[in-house]
Scaffold this active site. Sequence first.
Site, PDB file in Angstrom:
ATOM      1  N   ASN A  84       0.852  -1.188   0.000  1.00 61.99           N
ATOM      2  CA  ASN A  84       0.000   0.000   0.000  1.00 61.99           C
ATOM      3  C   ASN A  84       0.887   1.237   0.000  1.00 61.99           C
ATOM      4  O   ASN A  84       1.435   1.623   1.026  1.00 61.99           O
ATOM      5  CB  ASN A  84      -0.909   0.002   1.240  1.00 61.99           C
ATOM      6  CG  ASN A  84      -1.746   1.258   1.299  1.00 61.99           C
ATOM      7  OD1 ASN A  84      -1.969   1.922   0.285  1.00 61.99           O
ATOM      8  ND2 ASN A  84      -2.213   1.608   2.490  1.00 61.99           N
ATOM      9  N   TRP A  85       0.989   1.848  -1.166  1.00 63.48           N
ATOM     10  CA  TRP A  85       1.901   2.998  -1.288  1.00 63.48           C
ATOM     11  C   TRP A  85       1.295   4.290  -0.740  1.00 63.48           C
ATOM     12  O   TRP A  85       1.978   5.308  -0.662  1.00 63.48           O
ATOM     13  CB  TRP A  85       2.276   3.204  -2.761  1.00 63.48           C
ATOM     14  CG  TRP A  85       3.227   2.194  -3.292  1.00 63.48           C
ATOM     15  CD1 TRP A  85       3.875   1.205  -2.594  1.00 63.48           C
ATOM     16  CD2 TRP A  85       3.668   2.062  -4.651  1.00 63.48           C
ATOM     17  NE1 TRP A  85       4.681   0.477  -3.431  1.00 63.48           N
ATOM     18  CE2 TRP A  85       4.574   0.984  -4.698  1.00 63.48           C
ATOM     19  CE3 TRP A  85       3.377   2.754  -5.829  1.00 63.48           C
ATOM     20  CZ2 TRP A  85       5.188   0.594  -5.887  1.00 63.48           C
ATOM     21  CZ3 TRP A  85       3.999   2.363  -6.996  1.00 63.48           C
ATOM     22  CH2 TRP A  85       4.895   1.294  -7.030  1.00 63.48           C
ATOM     23  N   LYS A  86       0.025   4.290  -0.422  1.00 64.28           N
ATOM     24  CA  LYS A  86      -0.639   5.521   0.040  1.00 64.28           C
ATOM     25  C   LYS A  86      -0.378   6.631  -0.981  1.00 64.28           C
ATOM     26  O   LYS A  86      -0.330   6.358  -2.165  1.00 64.28           O
ATOM     27  CB  LYS A  86      -0.166   5.895   1.445  1.00 64.28           C
ATOM     28  CG  LYS A  86      -0.145   4.687   2.394  1.00 64.28           C
ATOM     29  CD  LYS A  86       0.109   5.051   3.812  1.00 64.28           C
ATOM     30  CE  LYS A  86       0.287   3.771   4.635  1.00 64.28           C
ATOM     31  NZ  LYS A  86       0.074   3.954   6.037  1.00 64.28           N
TER      32      LYS A  86
ATOM     33  N   HIS B 231      -9.583   1.380   4.413  1.00 60.65           N
ATOM     34  CA  HIS B 231      -8.317   1.608   5.133  1.00 60.65           C
ATOM     35  C   HIS B 231      -8.566   2.612   6.255  1.00 60.65           C
ATOM     36  O   HIS B 231      -9.338   3.558   6.088  1.00 60.65           O
ATOM     37  CB  HIS B 231      -7.250   2.122   4.166  1.00 60.65           C
ATOM     38  CG  HIS B 231      -5.881   2.113   4.770  1.00 60.65           C
ATOM     39  ND1 HIS B 231      -5.458   3.084   5.636  1.00 60.65           N
ATOM     40  CD2 HIS B 231      -4.856   1.221   4.663  1.00 60.65           C
ATOM     41  CE1 HIS B 231      -4.220   2.798   6.031  1.00 60.65           C
ATOM     42  NE2 HIS B 231      -3.832   1.676   5.451  1.00 60.65           N
TER      43      HIS B 231
ATOM     44  N   GLU C 227      -6.944   5.020   7.310  1.00 58.27           N
ATOM     45  CA  GLU C 227      -6.688   6.434   6.970  1.00 58.27           C
ATOM     46  C   GLU C 227      -7.877   7.035   6.230  1.00 58.27           C
ATOM     47  O   GLU C 227      -8.174   8.220   6.370  1.00 58.27           O
ATOM     48  CB  GLU C 227      -5.393   6.546   6.146  1.00 58.27           C
ATOM     49  CG  GLU C 227      -4.174   6.307   7.032  1.00 58.27           C
ATOM     50  CD  GLU C 227      -2.946   5.831   6.294  1.00 58.27           C
ATOM     51  OE1 GLU C 227      -2.907   5.899   5.052  1.00 58.27           O
ATOM     52  OE2 GLU C 227      -2.014   5.370   6.976  1.00 58.27           O
TER      53      GLU C 227
ATOM     54  N   GLU D 215      -5.794  -4.620  10.503  1.00 58.36           N
ATOM     55  CA  GLU D 215      -4.818  -3.542  10.672  1.00 58.36           C
ATOM     56  C   GLU D 215      -5.129  -2.755  11.942  1.00 58.36           C
ATOM     57  O   GLU D 215      -5.930  -1.795  11.908  1.00 58.36           O
ATOM     58  CB  GLU D 215      -4.863  -2.601   9.467  1.00 58.36           C
ATOM     59  CG  GLU D 215      -4.487  -3.275   8.166  1.00 58.36           C
ATOM     60  CD  GLU D 215      -3.750  -2.309   7.254  1.00 58.36           C
ATOM     61  OE1 GLU D 215      -2.667  -2.652   6.804  1.00 58.36           O
ATOM     62  OE2 GLU D 215      -4.257  -1.201   7.032  1.00 58.36           O
TER      63      GLU D 215
ATOM     64  N   GLY E 162       2.023   2.643  10.578  1.00 58.13           N
ATOM     65  CA  GLY E 162       2.953   3.759  10.400  1.00 58.13           C
ATOM     66  C   GLY E 162       3.607   4.225  11.682  1.00 58.13           C
ATOM     67  O   GLY E 162       4.200   5.293  11.728  1.00 58.13           O
TER      68      GLY E 162
ATOM     69  N   SER F   7       3.145  -1.836  10.424  1.00 55.54           N
ATOM     70  CA  SER F   7       4.596  -1.819  10.636  1.00 55.54           C
ATOM     71  C   SER F   7       5.260  -3.171  10.332  1.00 55.54           C
ATOM     72  O   SER F   7       6.171  -3.596  11.061  1.00 55.54           O
ATOM     73  CB  SER F   7       4.920  -1.336  12.059  1.00 55.54           C
ATOM     74  OG  SER F   7       4.416  -0.018  12.236  1.00 55.54           O
TER      75      SER F   7
ATOM     76  N   GLY G 252       4.803   1.490   4.789  1.00 59.59           N
ATOM     77  CA  GLY G 252       6.124   2.102   4.671  1.00 59.59           C
ATOM     78  C   GLY G 252       7.185   1.217   4.037  1.00 59.59           C
ATOM     79  O   GLY G 252       7.914   1.650   3.131  1.00 59.59           O
TER      80      GLY G 252
HETATM   81  C1  PEP Z   1      -0.836   0.348   5.787  1.00 56.41           C
HETATM   82  O1  PEP Z   1      -0.687   1.368   5.144  1.00 56.41           O
HETATM   83  O2  PEP Z   1      -1.848  -0.331   5.605  1.00 56.41           O
HETATM   84  C2  PEP Z   1       0.184  -0.034   6.758  1.00 56.41           C
HETATM   85  C3  PEP Z   1       0.045  -1.143   7.420  1.00 56.41           C
HETATM   86  O3  PEP Z   1       1.261   0.838   6.909  1.00 56.41           O
HETATM   87  P1  PEP Z   1       2.640   0.526   7.674  1.00 56.41           P
HETATM   88  O4  PEP Z   1       3.160  -0.804   7.156  1.00 56.41           O
HETATM   89  O5  PEP Z   1       3.546   1.664   7.295  1.00 56.41           O
HETATM   90  O6  PEP Z   1       2.358   0.460   9.122  1.00 56.41           O
END
Ligand code: PEP
Length: 249
Positions: free
Chosen positions: A11-13, A96, A98, A168, A174, A212, A234
């Site tokens: 997931n590049w966001k 998601h 976010e 998640e 993040g 993470s 990330g």
């Molecule tokens: C995500 O964006 O879904 C995610 C899990 O991010 P990260 O791996 O950076 O925590």
Amino acid sequence: MPERTPYLAANWKMHKTIAEAAAFVDALLPRIAATQHDVVICPPFLALSEVVERSRGSAVRVAAQNMHEAEFGAFTGEVSAPMLVEADVDAVVLGHSERRQHFNETDEALAAKVPAALAAGLEPILCVGESEEARDAEQTKAVLERQLQADLAQVEGARLAGVVIAYEPIWAIGTGRTATPEQAQEACAFIRDVVRERGAAADAVRILYGGSVKPANAAELMAQEDIDGALVGGASLDPEEFAAIIDAA
Ligand code: PEP
């Protein structure tokens, strides 16, 4: 019990221009040439077609990070499932945290988005997860159950196996704080139980952990019985790190 192919999604966001996305795919493909896993890249909308074209003939499939539930209409700034299908996109991330947090994504909208994606032939990657306050108040399972029941309400039991579910925990996204393998396994096993109660072939449903994930913790997380892969933020921005996570699965 059916074999569940490991599923690794990047997931590049809101990261990577079209040129950066192209460079990433070129760097990733030789590193994962032998993989048997499902590998999915979720770029921003503008880079979708570039990733689709560059990854043709490889293990990589492509997902959008969001879509609108309607096929078309007066929804300025939105993109529909048929538009994604026309661009040869295979899947779509829905719900998601976010989007729930910053863009007011509601369970009501998700209840329409998940079946709309399935009807168009897109694989939904539905994200669920609890806040830190909910975990501290021992409400994790209640939150997960509420989200799953609401977001999957309009999906027939027989079609649930076509939905990928990502657990998640918001406090791990993040932040560098990863759920322990035991916490992640407990939540993913619970998610599978909720899906089973809906009359689905729950053993066929892919359930991912996200929060993470890094090369150093990926193997231990994905060794858990009910964790079938990872949704990576990330660490998925670097082709070497993402390839290492794919290798660890
Ligand atoms: C995500 O964006 O879904 C995610 C899990 O991010 P990260 O791996 O950076 O925590």
